[in-house]
Motif scaffolding. Structure first.
Motif, PDB file in Angstrom:
ATOM      1  N   ILE A 135      27.078   7.666 -18.860  1.00  0.00           N
ATOM      2  CA  ILE A 135      27.013   7.051 -19.951  1.00  0.00           C
ATOM      3  C   ILE A 135      27.394   8.461 -20.730  1.00  0.00           C
ATOM      4  O   ILE A 135      27.921   7.598 -21.988  1.00  0.00           O
ATOM      5  CB  ILE A 135      25.319   7.178 -20.479  1.00  0.00           C
ATOM      6  CG1 ILE A 135      24.315   6.306 -19.975  1.00  0.00           C
ATOM      7  CG2 ILE A 135      24.910   7.440 -21.886  1.00  0.00           C
ATOM      8  CD1 ILE A 135      22.219   6.335 -20.191  1.00  0.00           C
ATOM      9  N   SER A 136      27.320   9.303 -20.923  1.00  0.00           N
ATOM     10  CA  SER A 136      28.066  10.201 -21.542  1.00  0.00           C
ATOM     11  C   SER A 136      29.371  10.291 -21.111  1.00  0.00           C
ATOM     12  O   SER A 136      30.295  10.459 -21.886  1.00  0.00           O
ATOM     13  CB  SER A 136      27.890  11.466 -21.222  1.00  0.00           C
ATOM     14  OG  SER A 136      28.509  11.672 -19.881  1.00  0.00           O
ATOM     15  N   ASN A 137      29.935   9.591 -20.333  1.00  0.00           N
ATOM     16  CA  ASN A 137      31.806   8.740 -20.261  1.00  0.00           C
ATOM     17  C   ASN A 137      32.057   7.492 -20.204  1.00  0.00           C
ATOM     18  O   ASN A 137      32.490   7.490 -20.586  1.00  0.00           O
ATOM     19  CB  ASN A 137      31.586   8.959 -18.643  1.00  0.00           C
ATOM     20  CG  ASN A 137      31.960  10.705 -18.036  1.00  0.00           C
ATOM     21  OD1 ASN A 137      32.954  11.023 -18.484  1.00  0.00           O
ATOM     22  ND2 ASN A 137      30.719  10.740 -17.062  1.00  0.00           N
ATOM     23  N   ILE A 138      30.982   6.706 -20.706  1.00  0.00           N
ATOM     24  CA  ILE A 138      31.381   5.236 -21.410  1.00  0.00           C
ATOM     25  C   ILE A 138      30.984   5.401 -22.933  1.00  0.00           C
ATOM     26  O   ILE A 138      31.689   4.864 -23.241  1.00  0.00           O
ATOM     27  CB  ILE A 138      29.807   4.373 -20.541  1.00  0.00           C
ATOM     28  CG1 ILE A 138      30.461   3.924 -19.507  1.00  0.00           C
ATOM     29  CG2 ILE A 138      30.267   2.944 -21.908  1.00  0.00           C
ATOM     30  CD1 ILE A 138      29.053   3.310 -18.851  1.00  0.00           C
ATOM     31  N   ILE A 139      30.308   6.594 -23.082  1.00  0.00           N
ATOM     32  CA  ILE A 139      30.512   6.399 -24.955  1.00  0.00           C
ATOM     33  C   ILE A 139      31.615   6.427 -25.694  1.00  0.00           C
ATOM     34  O   ILE A 139      32.281   5.754 -26.001  1.00  0.00           O
ATOM     35  CB  ILE A 139      29.248   7.321 -25.305  1.00  0.00           C
ATOM     36  CG1 ILE A 139      27.754   7.091 -24.906  1.00  0.00           C
ATOM     37  CG2 ILE A 139      29.652   7.916 -26.991  1.00  0.00           C
ATOM     38  CD1 ILE A 139      27.005   5.529 -25.556  1.00  0.00           C
ATOM     39  N   PRO A 140      32.531   7.458 -25.508  1.00  0.00           N
ATOM     40  CA  PRO A 140      33.935   7.559 -25.902  1.00  0.00           C
ATOM     41  C   PRO A 140      34.697   6.600 -25.788  1.00  0.00           C
ATOM     42  O   PRO A 140      35.449   6.198 -26.957  1.00  0.00           O
ATOM     43  CB  PRO A 140      34.134   8.969 -25.327  1.00  0.00           C
ATOM     44  CG  PRO A 140      33.337   9.677 -24.470  1.00  0.00           C
ATOM     45  CD  PRO A 140      31.795   8.642 -24.403  1.00  0.00           C
ATOM     46  N   THR A 166      35.723  13.371 -28.828  1.00  0.00           N
ATOM     47  CA  THR A 166      34.753  12.032 -28.832  1.00  0.00           C
ATOM     48  C   THR A 166      33.663  12.299 -27.631  1.00  0.00           C
ATOM     49  O   THR A 166      33.159  12.765 -26.766  1.00  0.00           O
ATOM     50  CB  THR A 166      34.783  10.349 -29.222  1.00  0.00           C
ATOM     51  OG1 THR A 166      36.034  10.362 -27.945  1.00  0.00           O
ATOM     52  CG2 THR A 166      35.206  10.171 -30.574  1.00  0.00           C
ATOM     53  N   SER A 218      33.226   3.543 -25.393  1.00  0.00           N
ATOM     54  CA  SER A 218      33.566   2.849 -26.589  1.00  0.00           C
ATOM     55  C   SER A 218      33.819   2.718 -27.764  1.00  0.00           C
ATOM     56  O   SER A 218      33.726   1.708 -28.633  1.00  0.00           O
ATOM     57  CB  SER A 218      32.056   2.341 -26.384  1.00  0.00           C
ATOM     58  OG  SER A 218      31.396   2.000 -24.622  1.00  0.00           O
ATOM     59  N   VAL A 219      33.187   4.133 -28.419  1.00  0.00           N
ATOM     60  CA  VAL A 219      34.015   4.505 -29.857  1.00  0.00           C
ATOM     61  C   VAL A 219      35.459   4.446 -29.946  1.00  0.00           C
ATOM     62  O   VAL A 219      35.764   3.659 -31.019  1.00  0.00           O
ATOM     63  CB  VAL A 219      33.480   5.396 -29.420  1.00  0.00           C
ATOM     64  CG1 VAL A 219      34.058   6.595 -30.998  1.00  0.00           C
ATOM     65  CG2 VAL A 219      32.430   6.204 -30.013  1.00  0.00           C
ATOM     66  N   LEU A 279      25.979  15.103 -25.842  1.00  0.00           N
ATOM     67  CA  LEU A 279      25.142  14.367 -25.720  1.00  0.00           C
ATOM     68  C   LEU A 279      24.396  14.340 -23.564  1.00  0.00           C
ATOM     69  O   LEU A 279      23.764  14.172 -23.905  1.00  0.00           O
ATOM     70  CB  LEU A 279      25.323  12.640 -25.439  1.00  0.00           C
ATOM     71  CG  LEU A 279      25.360  11.876 -25.510  1.00  0.00           C
ATOM     72  CD1 LEU A 279      24.685  11.111 -26.166  1.00  0.00           C
ATOM     73  CD2 LEU A 279      26.147  10.280 -25.101  1.00  0.00           C
ATOM     74  N   ALA A 334      31.173  14.656 -26.929  1.00  0.00           N
ATOM     75  CA  ALA A 334      29.978  13.383 -25.639  1.00  0.00           C
ATOM     76  C   ALA A 334      29.696  14.496 -24.020  1.00  0.00           C
ATOM     77  O   ALA A 334      27.948  14.455 -23.807  1.00  0.00           O
ATOM     78  CB  ALA A 334      30.872  12.689 -25.236  1.00  0.00           C
TER      79      ALA A 334
END
Length: 178
Positions: free
Chosen positions: A43-48, A149, A50-51, A157, A153
């Motif tokens: 999750i903490s690697n997908i968020i950046p 990001t 996606s952003v 995050l 994260a």
């Protein structure tokens, strides 16, 4: 011809990102030996990623050869920082089995290294903003935003997710009986 190349590049990027996320999950699962920790790391690697793609869409920045490589950079550096932080957190957690104290000690050690490494990378890629070529400017600017990001994260995050989901409770219980 150029449009066909871009369409092929876009299709390839989507399938490659999907495959990369699957491989990352498997790697995290093998490395951390926990589904919960692997999901938190993922999750903490997908968020950046996606952003940055969200920002590109919002600003109508097209996907081209330069901008499409940003996801690979984000994954490469983000995964490295994630592994370092989780490993340090687990080592710190073994000391007193306190999530908050472990997070603080992790930030005081590996957190500084992550911050300074990211800062150097941000400064290096920010030089590209001085280019005369628009795709190079986009690449530099978007990579700087991505690195910021990724850093957020992994320093905000990721620890928060660890504090919320408490993935090391078994380790805590295991040591009570020893």
């Amino acid at each position: 011809l150029y449009n066909n190349m871009l369409q092929s590049l876009f299709d390839s990027q989507v399938s490659t990102l999907g495959f990369t996320i699957l491989v990352l999950f498997i790697m995290f699962l093998i490395l951390f030996k926990s589904i919960k920790v692997a999901l938190i790391a993922l999750i903490s690697n997908i968020i950046p990623i996606s952003v940055i793609f969200g920002i590109m869409g919002w600003l109508n920045i097209p996907l081209d050869v330069m901008t499409i490589t940003i996801a690979a950079i984000a994954i490469g550096i983000g995964v490295d920082d994630t592994i370092h932080f989780i490993h340090r957190f687990k080592e710190e957690f073994k000391k007193d089995h306190n999530y908050v104290n472990s997070m603080r000690r992790s930030h005081e050690s590996i957190g500084y290294a992550m911050y300074y490494t990211s800062l150097v990378i941000i400064m290096g890629f920010s030089i590209l903003v001085l280019s005369n070529l628009i795709p190079t400017i986009y690449f530099g600017l978007l990579t700087v935003i991505t690195m910021i990001t990724v850093l957020i994260a992994n320093l905000l995050l990721l620890p928060r997710l660890i504090l919320i989901f408490k993935p090391y409770e078994k380790l805590k219980d295991k040591n009570k009986w020893m």
